[in-house]
Enzyme design. Structure first.
Site, short mmCIF file in Angstrom:
data_model
loop_
_atom_site.label_atom_id
_atom_site.label_comp_id
_atom_site.label_asym_id
_atom_site.label_seq_id
_atom_site.Cartn_x
_atom_site.Cartn_y
_atom_site.Cartn_z
N GLU A 179 96.90 -15.16 47.41
CA GLU A 179 96.43 -16.48 47.80
C GLU A 179 95.39 -16.41 48.90
O GLU A 179 94.41 -17.18 48.91
CB GLU A 179 97.62 -17.34 48.23
N PRO B 28 99.93 0.61 45.42
CA PRO B 28 101.10 -0.27 45.33
C PRO B 28 100.79 -1.66 45.86
O PRO B 28 100.02 -1.82 46.81
CB PRO B 28 102.16 0.44 46.20
N ARG B 29 101.39 -2.65 45.24
CA ARG B 29 101.18 -4.03 45.69
C ARG B 29 101.58 -4.20 47.14
O ARG B 29 100.92 -4.91 47.91
CB ARG B 29 102.00 -4.98 44.80
N GLY C 259 93.54 -4.36 52.02
CA GLY C 259 92.16 -4.71 52.26
C GLY C 259 91.13 -3.81 51.62
O GLY C 259 89.92 -4.03 51.80
N ASN D 115 96.16 -9.83 39.85
CA ASN D 115 94.82 -10.36 39.56
C ASN D 115 93.95 -9.35 38.80
O ASN D 115 93.39 -8.42 39.38
CB ASN D 115 94.15 -10.75 40.87
N LEU E 3 91.20 -10.32 37.33
CA LEU E 3 89.82 -10.81 37.39
C LEU E 3 88.96 -9.95 38.31
O LEU E 3 87.74 -9.87 38.13
CB LEU E 3 89.80 -12.26 37.86
N GLU E 4 89.58 -9.31 39.31
CA GLU E 4 88.80 -8.50 40.25
C GLU E 4 88.15 -7.30 39.57
O GLU E 4 86.94 -7.11 39.68
CB GLU E 4 89.68 -8.08 41.43
#
Length: 426
Positions: free
Chosen positions: A62, A270-271, A311, A336, A338-339
């Protein structure tokens, strides 16, 4: 009455789960050092100037989606400081790195006396909530203090909608303080209306994540990456935002593929970077060597690079020849995609993608990505992409076109926000 019952439920839940929170904090440090702000204390000092705009973004995804909106708000309302709250530590790390943000803090617990204290301290001119974070007491206290609440880039998956609809009798009063619901799609808007929202307050504008995906890393960010990690040799497979239960399949695939493709190397992200130690233990069970991104002091020479800092993901895609996007081999809902798609990287993901239902549908309709039916398809699909550079090129080109054709949500969102921010309702 409903808010009182909700508050009682929250208090009981907090008391029942308190031992779990304490143990988790001691073991992982995940919530350590955050509780004072979550209780409404140690908040940032309100900046001098016009009343601030408070934006809430629960976690990394987000916060990333909000970046374009934050830049636009900063440009349009330069005298109004931007305050950015998150729930997670990883989200907070990203938030602190963004330019134009006056202060960041953790979202307070949704108890009326706590949120009253926070609102009195911050005195925001508006509260903008990213996606579908519903906080009944916070919203109610904003209403009482005549602070407009706007839900931006909202979405309601069919599963969430089914759960919320069971409590439709309670949802209508909980949603009533929200001045505007700016939803991602017509389907999301219809679901919000079905929960009892005022039709005059529900619109759809598209998904901000398309616009954000089209924002490339800055030259300074790319220079920082090149200094930290020079362009690596070999064929790079980037596994992004992976979750427990996915790394094992990725490592098994790498072992199967390396004999035929000895130059294949893996960047594993990793997330949640605090899982790096756990993922490192999994790698040590394989024949591969790995380097930690945070400890790089020389060119990366090992088979695997384990990224243990937030980041960097959007920049690291620049080095990838193939991308797998996690949270999709397990029933999490997907991360995501889309990145990498926006950067022309041939992208694959698993069957569990409800969080990006519309994006997945558009990518697949245009033959711009590959969806795995299950984890057993991971190895043959990566092998197919390794063997066919032309297919990789076609997937990447089509993916970029899909993302570009769906942009524009940011401008539509700003137009919808303008009346509320230029002249806040009484």
């Amino acid at each position: 009455m409903l808010h009182a019952l909700y508050t009682l439920f929250v208090l009981i839940l907090l008391l029942l789960t308190l031992p779990w929170w304490v143990i988790r904090s001691l073991r992982t440090g995940k919530y350590r050092g955050t509780m004072r702000q979550r209780l409404g204390f140690a908040l940032p000092k309100p900046p001098v100037g016009a009343a601030p705009i408070w934006i809430h973004a629960v976690s990394v995804g987000e916060v990333m989606a909000a970046q374009g909106l934050l830049r636009a708000l900063h440009a349009r309302y330069p005298d109004s400081p931007l305050l950015l709250s998150t729930v997670t530590k990883t989200g907070q790390e990203i938030a602190r790195s963004l330019p134009g943000i006056s202060a960041t803090f953790y979202l307070p617990l949704d108890l009326p006396w706590i949120v009253r204290r926070v609102l009195k301290h911050l005195q925001p001119r508006a509260l903008i909530v990213m996606e579908t974070e519903l906080w009944p007491n916070l919203f109610q206290q904003c209403k009482l203090q005549q602070i407009p609440v706007i839900l931006v880039n909202g979405r309601l998956s069919p599963r969430s909608f089914r759960h919320y609809r069971l409590f439709r009798w309670a949802m209508k009063p909980f949603l009533e303080p929200v001045h505007l619901f700016i939803m991602q799609s017509a389907a999301d808007a219809e679901r919000m209306l079905a929960l009892g929202s005022d039709p005059q307050r529900v619109i759809h504008s598209g998904n901000l994540k398309y616009d954000q995906a089209l924002q490339p890393p800055t030259p300074a960010q790319l220079q920082e990456l090149a200094e930290r990690l020079p362009p690596p040799s070999g064929i790079i497979w980037l596994a992004a935002s992976t979750h427990p239960g996915e790394e094992e399949s990725i490592l098994d695939s790498l072992q199967s593929l390396r004999p035929q493709w000895p130059t294949l190397r893996l960047i594993l992200v990793p997330r949640h970077p605090e899982r790096a130690a756990t993922v490192g233990a999994l790698i040590r069970q394989t024949p591969f060597q790995y380097a930690l991104f945070s400890q790089l002091s020389a060119p990366w020479n090992e088979e695997i690079l384990l990224v243990d800092q937030v980041g960097w993901l959007t920049r690291l895609y620049r080095y990838a020849h193939i991308a797998f996007v996690g949270g999709s081999l397990i029933p999490h809902g997907g991360q995501n995609m889309l990145e990498p798609a926006s950067q022309g990287i041939p992208t694959l993901f698993g069957p569990h993608t409800v969080n990006f239902r519309q994006a997945v549908q558009q990518l697949l309709e245009k033959q711009a990505a590959l969806q795995l039916p299950d984890r057993t398809a991971l190895t043959p699909t990566v092998q197919q992409l390794l063997a066919d550079p032309e297919l990789r090129q076609q997937l990447g080109t089509r993916a970029q076109a899909v993302v570009a054709s769906n942009s524009g949500a940011l401008q539509r969102t700003l137009q919808a926000l303008q009346p509320l921010l230029d002249t806040p309702p009484l």
